[in-house]
Write an enzyme that holds these catalytic residues in place. Structure first.
Site: not given
Ligand SMILES: Cc1ncc(C[n+]2csc(CCOP(=O)(O)OP(=O)(O)O)c2C)c(N)n1
Ligand SMILES: Cc1ncc(C[n+]2csc(CCOP(=O)(O)OP(=O)(O)O)c2C)c(N)n1
Ligand SMILES: [Mg+2]
Ligand SMILES: [Mg+2]
Lengths: 360, 327, 360, 327
Positions: C251, C255, C264
């Site tokens: 992706r 998220h 992250y």
């Protein structure tokens, strides 16, 4: 898959060695294994009788699975962790739990859950597969603390269907937790045969999902079980991660004393066949006799000793202080909450003089 | 020294204090490491304490709680984050059958001194299942304590107490209040004891019992009623739902004789019912009116377009006070 | 394991065919795939904007995963079953859910969950992995009823850690349920990289635990996805059991709109690399252009059409009748229970004239 | 024609009736096939209806309930057996997040007309976790009905109603009563409606509310009190816990003004609390004494050596009646 995971055997059903064992299993060790198997079997039969006589409650027999339990438990070191199910008291006793405690447990006494001070033996796990993540966690904690203790966790073929089996193995694999997943595939989850439990032909192959070692052993071959478990524990301690062991075995009797296996299998025929051809105790005996380290006299002495031991445990169980109502409220919390204290008083007063109080 | 902190910062501080002070404390959960948690409750803790103490786990709640139980058996004190209360369900068996029972089952030989922290309740326009408030389920389970802070100060003090408590604690953090207000929060260690309610406001006429997100709502309603009607209220923040603070509640009810209970959870079988039963047991004939329950409804917490209608608000609590006062 | 489960590719990142597709994918089909991918991408970007503007709530973008979702959804037949997660609206829309419904869902409206009358499209599943046993059950029911419908169930790499993944696959394998387990391995479960999620190097290998087919495909290669899913669905319908497909993808964005991926991963660098080298939309476009079936004019027309469609859906969403408090109490049961009725009255009266009632 | 049947036989009959009558009905569970269930509730049904209708599943409760949901979505009516209520926990997420919500979530487009049957309660000297009575958890979850029969006749009629109900039903079968008594049970089909209580005995002085195993205990205590003290009691078997029968309860309480609630479940947060709250709402000032709760204690159901001390018995219920009458 069955080719990838062949059933490892060290001792043939005829009692012949198929592999060199001297470096791993001394003669003394082999005799010790035998003794444990015989004692456990005598215990098991006695327990079934006690249940029939109403002297203990429902009982889960393990006869037929002695090699799997004794062989694996004997591979543990002093400071390891053992996570048993309701059927693994042979393993528990071999590792140090007292017979009396086991009997108390089956008599419906919580006190029977407590292990000896110097051994990490958890109480029998009733909810299927839930012990698997506990073992992963306990093992992982050892690793974190820099200790070399490992965990050995028992479960059945049916348990592999539960989510906790999957989650536990995945966690352990990710953290290389020093844990050995020991599955006794006895062919049945109560009445459900393993062929209806899963489409896969082996349980060992499930290790592939987690990139961990998977091993399939003859669970009625105590040497094979011992060696596989020992190796797995060694790998675990070295930081090489967990192992899934599938020990292929069979329970001769009912699932529990509340179960009637004739409902779902050709009980008599199957049992006879297994006892005659694959019995784990007889197999080892044949070997020991052939080695000249065992004879009828030793056998008789062993049986006598075992029976006495069991008898003593039964007596201890039966003379154990009676359950007290007040105890029900202890150990819920480190310190009783107000409502538990209140209810304890209520229950105890009821117990003491129900009539009087009631009529007060 | 005291900084002005949000509740989520205060919670982070509590964990930091305990991580510093006690080697046995470890944190586990989904996204709590490098990401610092989806609400940033563990922000910076991985960097400070490393991967052995602050652990990003696989996505598996039963695995998380079950593994934590194993770690607790072996001497650690896991502080577990479940990402939202609505996702504790897959780990429910581990809570009911093990976390709450290890001490009993081993007669104290083993115990599970762990904390399960989780954001709880509605009010942040979250997707489905991000707004659950099923605290009564945990109150019904023997062997766990249940704590809900409503201020940053309490959150830190209660969480430190929870981590230090020898028994497992379900620590429910009202998501809506994570950043709702800042409050002076002392640096370093202090505790707020479990099992003690907080008298938020004192009055004479009616007792309003609330916790978590509902505390400021209850307080506003009480203020409004005092202004508009001249009725004064005891507003009590329960803080601990099991074991709750019987003395504070009993005394207040004996004083006022009128009670309004406010909670976000579904009415039927909510903690309100237990509080009513407690009052029935200990102070029934002090009551001048039926106890009012102003609660979430007996429907799943709706998608967020109807969230406000689901949650008790100042108007609904005020109506409850009016009904009780005018009974 | 990576050798046992190589990443299947049909269309190279450069847009070149690595396999014959004529028998399976017509030129028309390829264009249809492209159109769906572009429309979905435009929808996705618009949704992110709507969220930023406060016109919808938190939104889960799928940009980068269009080939995985479109390729798989297009392999379904009319009467099949689709079980999506919160990220699979590209699949849902491709299979027949309306854009308006999807937008309503993200606006916090339960009405957005309802699929068209003639399609079995379940609402987005929020609790991870719980849809997997549902798909197994729905598929199995079709088989029982002698229908030839199959089920396609979506989930992420993170979902494979949940117990429900395991239980669902096991059930489906035991009953040969006609279901395809479609895992979009986008490398992350929120912030947790797949390398921390599992020790195994592939997800496809987890099929071995259940003796079912496991396939690994390039999830950014719409042809590979389509072909693998089609084959799996065919096998399923023939009674040859379920398949686990791992579609390796990525992706590009967060998220959800509540997430900050820079926490992250090296978001900018990674995203740039992926977009430039592996983009699923561009890849197909290169192919179509090389085939001479696509050009700038068609592209412009498509984009215009897509934007209009999206715009219309946004308008429908924004003019949809407002949520009513009374609705909250509907559809809890077929008939309202007394307490729900009571509470509905309470809530509605509150809504209608809170002040009046309150002061009454 | 009516045979004398035990409760477990009556339950078997109910399933048989529905299997015969409705092709969509299927049974699923652990050991329900060739073994006929660990309590023989499905005895003979595999032989009669075959493997497509009576399905032995793998050992995985979330898988069972989750798969059943999928089957229900696709037009079947699964009747699921969970081997003991204490083993529903691994499937709890499927119950809370799906079984109870599919209708709401799809606005009626899909629904899950399934029944989850499970033996429940203590009294058979079972091992740990075989004696749970956590019915209040399910009563708290919006979207499921909760039913508990206490006689063979009711068990059959209620189970047929549950299977025919368009909504999911949690059907709790008191294990202790499976074979406790035989009762005339009509052959073939009949129903007992959900949501209606049964007046087991009528009286004037006190209302005793009970369900499941506690019904005969309540009845005996009522008889004893009548004999010994001359107090007569309404003994009401709730039968359905959600939605419970408000009218019957209200009328009785208004008549007697004294209430004793008897349940096996832990006291705190049990269904008793909700009943007290209902009475608080609707009949508070009829009360002449606090409502007594005679219940299991707030401890895990103990190993069976202490089971009898855990469960309310005739003495404890009698004491509750005495306390209430003499308040
Ligand atoms: C979660 C859960 N579900 C169901 C049961 C009931 N039960 C007890 S033992 C058993 C079968 C276990 O089979 P297996 O794992 O093969 O172990 P075995 O009994 O053969 O040793 C079942 C279904 C349980 N104890 N826990
Ligand atoms: C049972 C459960 N636990 C946690 C969450 C919170 N959560 C939502 S999405 C997500 C990550 C899912 O990752 P993956 O399965 O890889 O799917 P992706 O989001 O990458 O599409 C998490 C942890 C949840 N929704 N459900
Ligand atoms: Mg077995
Ligand atoms: Mg992912």
């Amino acid at each position: 898959m069955e080719k990838l995971f062949p059933i490892e055997q060290v001792l043939s059903p005829e009692g012949e060695l198929k592999k060199e064992i001297d470096s791993v299993i001394s003669g003394e060790k082999a005799v010790a294994m035998y003794k444990w198997m015989v004692i456990n079997r005598i215990f098991d039969r006695k327990s079934v009788t006690l249940q029939r006589q109403g002297r203990i409650g429902t009982y889960a027999p393990f006869e037929g699975q002695e090699a799997a339990q004794v062989g694996s438990a004997l591979a543990l070191q002093e400071n390891d962790w053992l996570f048993p199910t309701y059927r693994d008291h042979a393993a528990m006793m071999t590792y140090g739990q007292s017979m009396t405690q086991v009997l108390l447990y089956w008599k419906g006494r919580i006190e029977g859950c407590v292990p000896p001070e110097d051994k990490h033996i958890l109480p029998p796990y009733v909810p299927i597969a839930t012990q698997i993540p506990h073992a992963a966690g306990a093992a992982w904690a050892s690793r974190m603390k820099g200790e070399d203790a490992a965990a050995l966790v028992y479960f059945g073929d049916g348990a592999t269907s539960e989510g906790d089996f999957h989650e536990g193995l995945n966690f352990a694999s990710v953290y290389d937790a020093p844990v050995v997943f020991f599955c006794q595939n006895n062919g049945y989850a109560i009445s459900v045969p393993v062929t209806k439990q899963m489409k896969s032909k082996t349980i060992a192959q499930k290790a592939l999902a987690y990139d961990i070692e998977g091993v399939r052993v003859d669970g009625n071959d105590v040497f094979a079980v011992y060696m596989a478990t020992r190796e797995a524990l060694e790998r675990a301690r070295k930081g090489e991660g967990p192992t899934l062991i599938e020990a292929v075995t069979y329970r001769y009797g009912a699932h529990t004393t509340a179960d009637d296996p004739r409902k779902y299998r050709e009980q008599e025929k199957e049992e006879k066949l297994r006892r005659e051809k694959y019995d784990p105790v007889d197999r080892l005996k044949r070997y020991l006799v052939a080695q000249g380290v065992w004879d009828d006299q030793k056998e008789a002495a062993l049986i006598k000793e075992a029976e006495e031991k069991v008898q003593k445990a039964v007596q201890e169980m039966e003379t154990f202080r009676p359950a007290s109502v007040a105890d029900m409220f202890e150990h819920i919390f480190a310190e009783k909450t107000w409502n538990i204290e209140q209810q304890q008083r209520e229950a105890v007063s009821m117990e003491e003089k129900p009539e009087e109080r009631e009529l007060a | 020294m005291a900084d002005k902190l949000t509740m989520v910062q205060a919670i982070q501080q509590a964990m930091k204090v305990k991580l510093q002070e006690d080697d046995r404390v470890i944190l586990m959960g989904e996204d709590i490491g490098v990401n610092g948690g989806v609400f940033r409750a563990t922000d910076g803790l991985l960097a400070e304490f490393g991967e052995q103490r602050v652990i990003d786990t696989p996505l598996a709640e039963s695995g998380i709680i079950g593994t934590a139980v194993g770690m607790a058996l072996n001497g650690l004190i896991p502080v577990v984050e479940i990402q939202f209360l609505g996702f504790i369900y897959p780990g429910f068996e581990q809570v009911v059958s093990h976390v709450s029972r290890i001490r009993m089952r081993t007669q104290g030989r083993y115990h599970a001194p762990m904390v399960i922290r989780t954001p709880y309740g509605a009010g942040i326009r979250g997707p489905e299942l991000h707004s659950e408030s099923v605290e009564s389920i945990f109150v019904h389970i023997p062997g766990v304590k249940v704590v809900v802070p409503s201020t940053p100060y309490d959150a830190k003090g209660l969480l430190i107490s929870a981590i230090e408590d020898p028994d497992p604690v379900i620590f429910l953090e009202p998501t809506k209040m994570y950043r709702a207000e800042k409050q002076e929060v002392p640096e370093g260690k202090y505790t707020v004891p479990l099992g003690q309610a907080r008298m938020v406001r004192e009055g004479e006429d009616v007792t309003v019992l609330a916790w978590g997100t509902m505390v400021p709502v209850a307080l506003q309603a009480a203020r409004k009623m005092e202004q508009e009607r001249g009725w004064s209220a005891d507003v009590i923040d329960l803080r601990t739902l099991y074991p709750f603070d019987r003395e504070t509640i009993r005394q207040s009810v004996e004083k006022t004789g009128r009670v309004v209970i406010v909670h976000e959870a579904h009415r039927t079988g909510g903690v309100g019912a237990e509080l009513i039963s407690f009052i029935n047991d200990e102070a029934l004939f002090y009551l001048k009116a039926p106890i009012a329950r102003i609660t979430g409804y007996d429907v799943p917490v709706p998608q967020f377009s109807l969230e406000d209608a689901y949650m008790p608000d100042v108007d609904r609590v005020s109506r409850g006070i009016v009904d009780t006062m005018q009974y």
